[in-house]
Motif scaffolding. Structure first.
Motif, PDB file in Angstrom:
ATOM      1  N   ASN A   1      -0.202   4.403  -0.411  1.00 27.49           N
ATOM      2  CA  ASN A   1      -0.820   5.505   0.339  1.00 27.49           C
ATOM      3  C   ASN A   1      -0.530   5.393   1.831  1.00 27.49           C
TER       4      ASN A   1
ATOM      5  N   ARG B   1       0.733  15.828  -5.511  1.00 24.48           N
ATOM      6  CA  ARG B   1       0.160  14.508  -5.241  1.00 24.48           C
ATOM      7  C   ARG B   1      -1.376  14.548  -5.258  1.00 24.48           C
TER       8      ARG B   1
ATOM      9  N   CYS C   1       6.223  11.085  -2.109  1.00 25.37           N
ATOM     10  CA  CYS C   1       6.195  11.659  -0.764  1.00 25.37           C
ATOM     11  C   CYS C   1       7.576  12.185  -0.397  1.00 25.37           C
TER      12      CYS C   1
ATOM     13  N   GLU D   1       1.759   7.975   4.288  1.00 24.57           N
ATOM     14  CA  GLU D   1       1.264   8.546   5.551  1.00 24.57           C
ATOM     15  C   GLU D   1       2.246   8.312   6.693  1.00 24.57           C
TER      16      GLU D   1
ATOM     17  N   LYS E   1      -2.489  12.364  -8.227  1.00 22.81           N
ATOM     18  CA  LYS E   1      -2.626  11.038  -7.593  1.00 22.81           C
ATOM     19  C   LYS E   1      -1.377  10.166  -7.783  1.00 22.81           C
TER      20      LYS E   1
ATOM     21  N   SER F   1       0.831  -1.214   0.000  1.00 15.48           N
ATOM     22  CA  SER F   1       0.000   0.000   0.000  1.00 15.48           C
ATOM     23  C   SER F   1       0.860   1.258   0.000  1.00 15.48           C
TER      24      SER F   1
ATOM     25  N   PRO G   1       1.950   8.607  -6.486  1.00 18.42           N
ATOM     26  CA  PRO G   1       2.374   8.297  -5.118  1.00 18.42           C
ATOM     27  C   PRO G   1       3.799   8.746  -4.806  1.00 18.42           C
TER      28      PRO G   1
END
Length: 363
Positions: free
Chosen positions: A261, A303, A311, A265, A307, A259, A309
């Motif tokens: 996302n 982002r 970071c 986080e 969309k 994952s 991914p």
């Protein structure tokens, strides 16, 4: 359960003649941050990092038996082939810390010639790669004295030694994803050395990219050593150490499921929590710069709109590490060139990716 005594040679050795070794060792970027340490370079909480590939230190270690066997460490230190006197106290201190584990050190004169593949004072921490590179070279010498040594012991002890030079250096010896620090849910983990991530990693995290935006190449106003020490009396330290362990548990599951996302986080939260600890220590300090925040906001906006991914994470400094999967490299590099380069000092950034650790270059 490993003890420090496991790394003290238990039998006699013979002095070898002169020779040399040459290794490269990379820097690394922590995803779960360690901030705060106990005595003898023991971390207050576990951490996990991506090993880098391109940002590395290349170190040649030449050795020969000393002419007069006195009770001193004998070494010359060269940086890019030229004497570097201001590095010598750090190596002296390192040798003092590791002598009990390498009792033959005072029998040799060493010439240590080291260089970085990234610009000096570029804001990339070179202590991790530098100490890892010296440690694997010294282990090559020890393996000459103890030829029956296993590879497993070689790399464990190299990581153990590197930690005594610079804590995070133990994560730069072996493996692409490395855990350092004892964690109850990871049996292989240790406070004494880094271990390769022992669980499944989803293909989404293969060949992950790290583009490092050099916001500020100057010396930090507060050293990491001082920052770590400020955690001893920090009002939020205890809860932070627990949080790091909780986040490591979450990351284990994220690496398995793939994952992106959830990865984003955890990683961004960890970066901001690290700097929150600096903001709330006494004395308090800020290592981010205005352009650090501009980059973070631009990443969030990009982002949100695309969309894609991508970071960020931060070390104990102002520079921004941009992390993203290999399959979006063109879109992200285009975004960096178009929107972020202006926030970098002299427009400088470094493209890197996940690597495997130290590599022997010559024997």
């Amino acid at each position: 359960m490993h003890e420090t005594a496991d790394f003290i040679p238990s039998k006699k050795y013979k002095t070898t003649e002169k020779g040399s070794f040459k290794w490269s060792a990379p820097s690394n970027i922590a995803l779960i941050k360690y901030w705060g340490k106990k005595e003898n370079q023991i971390p207050e909480n576990p951490s996990v990092s991506f090993t880098l590939n391109n940002c590395k230190t290349i170190t040649e270690l030449k050795f020969e038996p000393k002419q007069n066997q006195d009770d001193t460490f004998s070494f010359d230190l060269l940086f890019e082939g030229k004497p570097k006197e201001d590095f010598k106290p750090k190596i002296q201190k390192f040798f003092e810390r590791i002598e009990i584990y390498m009792p033959f050190l005072k029998e040799y004169h060493f010439t240590i010639n080291t260089e970085n593949t990234f610009p000096h004072s570029s804001g990339i921490a070179s202590s991790a790669s530098g100490m890892a590179a010296i440690s694997v070279n010294l282990m090559s010498l020890e393996k000459t004295l103890f030829p029956e040594m296993t590879d497993d012991y070689f790399y464990k002890k190299a990581s153990f030694l590197a930690r005594l030079g610079s804590g995070s250096a133990c994560r730069s010896v072996k493996g692409s994803h490395v855990i350092w620090g004892k964690h109850d849910n990871i049996a292989e983990s240790s406070d004494l050395f880094g271990v390769e991530f022992p669980y499944e990693i989803h293909p989404n995290f293969n060949n992950f990219q790290d583009t490092i935006l050099l916001v500020d190449k100057g010396e930090k106003q507060v050293s990491s050593t001082v920052g770590h020490d400020l955690m001893h009396a920090h009002p939020y330290a205890k809860r932070r150490f627990i949080q790091a362990g909780e986040n490591l548990d979450k990351l284990v599951a994220i690496f398995k499921k793939g994952s992106l996302n959830a990865f984003i986080e955890i990683v961004e939260s960890e970066a901001l929590t690290l700097h929150a600890m600096m903001l709330t220590s006494i004395p308090y300090f800020i290592l981010m710069k205005p352009n650090t925040l501009e980059i973070i906001n631009a990443i969030w906006k990009f982002r949100n709109e695309t969309k894609i991914p991508v970071c960020f994470t931060l070390d104990a400094g102002a520079n921004v590490h941009i992390l993203y999967p290999e399959n979006v490299v063109n879109e992200v590099l285009s975004f960096i060139k178009q929107d972020l380069v202006g926030y970098c000092q002299n427009g400088h950034y470094i493209c890197d990716e996940v690597g495997l650790g130290a590599i022997q270059l010559s024997n």
